[in-house]
Design an enzyme around this catalytic site. Structure first.
Site, PDB file in Angstrom:
ATOM      1  N   SER A  57       0.791  -1.239   0.000  1.00  0.00           N
ATOM      2  CA  SER A  57       0.000   0.000   0.000  1.00  0.00           C
ATOM      3  C   SER A  57       0.824   1.291   0.000  1.00  0.00           C
ATOM      4  CB  SER A  57      -0.960   0.016   1.187  1.00  0.00           C
ATOM      5  OG  SER A  57      -1.964  -0.919   0.978  1.00  0.00           O
ATOM      6  N   GLY A 101       4.528   0.232   8.973  1.00  0.00           N
ATOM      7  CA  GLY A 101       4.312  -0.431  10.255  1.00  0.00           C
ATOM      8  C   GLY A 101       5.657  -0.702  10.908  1.00  0.00           C
ATOM      9  N   ASN A 253       8.599  -7.131  11.510  1.00  0.00           N
ATOM     10  CA  ASN A 253       7.590  -6.088  11.276  1.00  0.00           C
ATOM     11  C   ASN A 253       6.247  -6.534  11.897  1.00  0.00           C
ATOM     12  OD1 ASN A 253       7.067  -8.164   9.371  1.00  0.00           O
ATOM     13  ND2 ASN A 253       5.836  -6.707   8.230  1.00  0.00           N
ATOM     14  N   PRO A 254       5.202  -5.697  11.845  1.00  0.00           N
ATOM     15  CA  PRO A 254       3.952  -6.010  12.553  1.00  0.00           C
ATOM     16  C   PRO A 254       3.294  -7.352  12.241  1.00  0.00           C
ATOM     17  CG  PRO A 254       3.938  -3.732  11.915  1.00  0.00           C
ATOM     18  CD  PRO A 254       5.177  -4.317  11.307  1.00  0.00           C
ATOM     19  N   CYS A 255       3.288  -7.753  10.991  1.00  0.00           N
ATOM     20  CA  CYS A 255       2.585  -9.028  10.723  1.00  0.00           C
ATOM     21  C   CYS A 255       3.533 -10.213  10.650  1.00  0.00           C
ATOM     22  CB  CYS A 255       1.757  -8.887   9.465  1.00  0.00           C
ATOM     23  SG  CYS A 255       0.536  -7.565   9.642  1.00  0.00           S
ATOM     24  N   GLU A 257       6.087 -11.124   8.669  1.00  0.00           N
ATOM     25  CA  GLU A 257       6.690 -11.719   7.477  1.00  0.00           C
ATOM     26  C   GLU A 257       8.109 -11.250   7.199  1.00  0.00           C
ATOM     27  OE1 GLU A 257       4.236  -9.638   7.552  1.00  0.00           O
ATOM     28  OE2 GLU A 257       4.220  -8.196   5.897  1.00  0.00           O
TER      29      GLU A 257
HETATM   30  N1  UDP Z   1       0.761  -2.612   7.729  1.00  0.00           N
HETATM   31  C1  UDP Z   1       0.572  -1.506   8.541  1.00  0.00           C
HETATM   32  N2  UDP Z   1      -0.710  -1.066   8.800  1.00  0.00           N
HETATM   33  C2  UDP Z   1      -1.797  -1.687   8.300  1.00  0.00           C
HETATM   34  C3  UDP Z   1      -1.611  -2.823   7.483  1.00  0.00           C
HETATM   35  C4  UDP Z   1      -0.320  -3.247   7.213  1.00  0.00           C
HETATM   36  O1  UDP Z   1       1.532  -0.922   9.017  1.00  0.00           O
HETATM   37  O2  UDP Z   1      -2.944  -1.262   8.573  1.00  0.00           O
HETATM   38  C5  UDP Z   1       2.137  -3.076   7.411  1.00  0.00           C
HETATM   39  C6  UDP Z   1       2.612  -4.223   8.265  1.00  0.00           C
HETATM   40  O3  UDP Z   1       4.018  -4.158   8.431  1.00  0.00           O
HETATM   41  C7  UDP Z   1       2.260  -5.427   7.424  1.00  0.00           C
HETATM   42  C8  UDP Z   1       2.609  -4.911   6.049  1.00  0.00           C
HETATM   43  O4  UDP Z   1       2.191  -3.540   6.091  1.00  0.00           O
HETATM   44  O5  UDP Z   1       3.000  -6.532   7.799  1.00  0.00           O
HETATM   45  C9  UDP Z   1       1.935  -5.601   4.926  1.00  0.00           C
HETATM   46  O6  UDP Z   1       0.557  -5.739   5.191  1.00  0.00           O
HETATM   47  P1  UDP Z   1      -0.475  -6.036   4.020  1.00  0.00           P
HETATM   48  O7  UDP Z   1       0.159  -6.997   3.083  1.00  0.00           O
HETATM   49  O8  UDP Z   1      -1.786  -6.391   4.626  1.00  0.00           O
HETATM   50  O9  UDP Z   1      -0.576  -4.591   3.329  1.00  0.00           O
HETATM   51  P2  UDP Z   1      -1.260  -4.100   1.960  1.00  0.00           P
HETATM   52  O10 UDP Z   1      -0.129  -3.757   1.045  1.00  0.00           O
HETATM   53  O11 UDP Z   1      -2.165  -5.159   1.456  1.00  0.00           O
HETATM   54  O12 UDP Z   1      -2.024  -2.869   2.350  1.00  0.00           O
END
Ligand code: UDP
Length: 560
Positions: A57, A101, A253-255, A257
């Site tokens: 994102s 994150g 990191n938060p999730c 991976e």
């Molecule tokens: N993350 C964050 N806030 C959010 C969602 C995700 O900081 O609300 C960070 C976090 O480090 C997570 C990483 O983005 O491990 C990837 O998350 P995800 O793949 O769900 O993100 P997307 O790119 O789909 O938004």
């Protein structure tokens, strides 16, 4: 209402910048900001607009804009001093503001009750500081576009481990953090051998002793009650640390991976495997081309990125780690008619992930020939191969980008083939998986249903799925249809873990995945799952027992 309505909503809430109206506008901005030449610009644009590849994102939000911060993942060190702790909090706030994150390991902070020399007082311990970080996150809330996500880690050998494990016991407390215990092989071996009475920690000042059993029961009980703490495997993470010469890794990191060194950041991007299927056949060449394009894309992000603080830029550019992952895995399996929880499903996934990692390494080698290896290559384990990036593959949750791509998230099985989703402004949408709908239609037609009767049957099944989340009890449906369309809760937790293990075998970094358990699961199931995760070589595990939490902080499909 359909998926595209939701997509529009996510887009306007999150990604569209001034003057942009469509998803294509966004892809145009991102591709132009990141491509080194015209050919790649076209390839980047095509891969994104066809929803075959999407970066994380922050890249979609910020590429080609003044903010320019493109990474999702950050890890920050927290030293044992008041200025150091509050520096980390400030750095975290800056990162959240730009959509990233942060992960912290609080183990360097001295235990509660230890002396504080300068004030002649006693220390309040890591958990008290974690609460302060949590409050700071509440205030920032990532510029209104994305919620501030944190990972809080404590090593199992820290004297405050018991209060850490229970720190989120109250529903809603420390809600901006996922918490994880970093365990080591020594601890897990004692658990495996059921040496629960062994003294594991003695508090350096108070002398209070904690046994293996107290910690283990605390972890298991926490998971059973509300899905936390997660567990990280220190030794497994460090057995695969690509740059041991730069130090051990004790943060993610938060999730989860991305296990990273202090101050490292990582940009993620995910390939939608379902979009690599043409007329029922998986197109391996298309996958290879997409992987190569994605490696160049993510590698360029490292140079185009605007880093929140100089230390992060320095650490990130030393190793140049990228996080290429997959999404739409379950969708792809369904389209190929391979059950997720079958030996065939695991075999297919292993082969595809192996191929992705090998191709990514080859592309990184080509980049190294042109641009040189990552600067700390000599301190790495990449002895045989000169590569541009110290690590290339991962599996992200893809919470938002999978919605954008309209596919199943990461490597997760579909949660339900029909469900209601609420968007950011409280509107609800009824969603039915297109793959399911189509397969149901042809299965019922093959069974001889037609016309209004067929339509009625279809509606009946879809309503049943919406209400109960499963078709497993509809015994009149053919057995092969039912075994293909199993959902996250129909699949046993052992099969969830085995799938994660198959991917982990071929992934450089780690994997974000939830191991779902039914509400009826017992504490001994949680114990067994943790031991299996350790034995099978996972780097971390998150377990969630259905219905054990009122609201989920940061889980799949729920990241708004
Ligand atoms: N993350 C964050 N806030 C959010 C969602 C995700 O900081 O609300 C960070 C976090 O480090 C997570 C990483 O983005 O491990 C990837 O998350 P995800 O793949 O769900 O993100 P997307 O790119 O789909 O938004």
């Amino acid at each position: 209402m359909n998926t595209s309505t939701i997509t529009d909503n996510i887009l306007s809430a999150r990604y569209l910048r001034k003057g942009e109206k469509t998803f294509e506008d966004i892809c145009h901005r991102v591709a132009s900001a990141l491509a080194s030449d015209e050919k790649d610009r076209e390839l980047f644009y095509e891969a994104m607009t066809s929803l075959r590849f999407l970066p994380n994102s922050p890249t979609l939000m910020n590429a080609g804009t003044e903010i320019g911060q493109l990474s999702a993942c950050f890890t920050l060190p927290v030293p044992d001093s008041i200025p150091g702790i509050f520096d980390a909090m400030k750095q975290g706030a800056v990162i959240h503001k730009t959509g990233g994150g942060t992960g912290y390991n609080f183990s360097h902070i001295r235990a509660e009750g230890s002396p504080v020399r300068s004030t002649d007082g006693v220390a309040s311990g890591p958990v008290s500081f974690m609460k302060a970080f949590n409050a700071a996150t509440d205030v920032i809330k990532q510029g209104g576009r994305r919620r501030g996500a944190n990972m809080g880690i404590l090593n199992v050998w820290h004297p405050d481990i018991l209060s850490f494990i229970t720190s989120k016991k109250e529903e809603g407390s420390i809600s901006n953090f996922n918490i994880s215990v970093m365990v080591n092989d020594e601890f897990m071996t004692l658990v495996r051998d059921r040496k629960f009475d062994e003294i594991w920690i003695k508090h350096p000042v108070t002398g209070v002793k904690v046994t293996v059993g107290e910690i283990w029961n605390g972890i298991v009980d926490g998971i059973w009650k509300n899905g936390e703490p997660g567990v990280l495997f220190y030794d497994e993470i460090n057995r695969h640390n690509p740059t041991p010469g730069l130090g051990d890794i004790d943060i993610t990191n938060p999730c989860g991976e991305q296990p990273l060194l202090p101050f490292e950041s990582c940009v993620l991007g995910s390939i939608n495997l379902a979009a690599c299927i043409n007329e029922g056949k998986f197109d391996e060449e298309l996958l290879d081309d997409t992987v190569r394009m994605a490696v160049r894309f993510l590698n360029n992000v490292i140079d185009a990125n605007v880093y929140p603080i100089p230390e992060i830029e320095e650490a990130t550019k030393k190793t140049r780690k990228i996080g290429l992952g997959v999404m739409g895995v379950h969708d792809a399996l369904l389209m190929l008619k391979i059950p997720y929880d079958s030996p065939g499903g695991r075999k297919w996934c292993g082969e595809i992930m192996h191929r992705i990692t090998e191709t990514a390494v080859e592309e990184s080698q080509l980049l190294a020939e042109k641009l040189g290896t990552f600067p700390e290559w000599e301190k790495s384990t990449w002895k045989e191969r000169k590569v541009r990036n110290a690590a290339m593959t991962t599996v992200a949750p893809t919470g938002t980008i999978s919605l954008l791509a309209g596919c199943s998230s990461g490597i997760e099985p579909v949660f339900s083939f029909a469900y209601t989703r609420m968007n950011t402004v409280g509107k609800t949408f009824f969603i039915v998986s297109p793959v399911f709908k189509e397969a149901l239609h042809s299965t019922l037609s093959e069974k001889g249903h037609s016309g209004d009767e067929l339509k009625k049957r279809e509606e009946e099944v879809i309503a049943h799925v919406h209400d109960t989340g499963s078709i497993q009890d509809l015994e009149w449906l053919p057995a092969d249809f039912r075994s293909l369309f199993k959902t996250a809760l129909d699949i046993s937790y052992r099969d969830h873990i085995e799938m994660q293990a198959v991917f982990q075998k071929y992934v450089h970094a780690s994997i974000s995945k939830t191991i779902n358990m039914p509400n009826s699961a017992e504490r001994k199931d949680c114990e067994e799952a943790l031991l299996a995760a350790w034995t099978l070589g996972l780097k971390g595990i998150t377990i969630y027992r259905t219905g054990s939490r009122d609201s989920v902080v940061l889980s799949l499909g729920n990241s708004e």
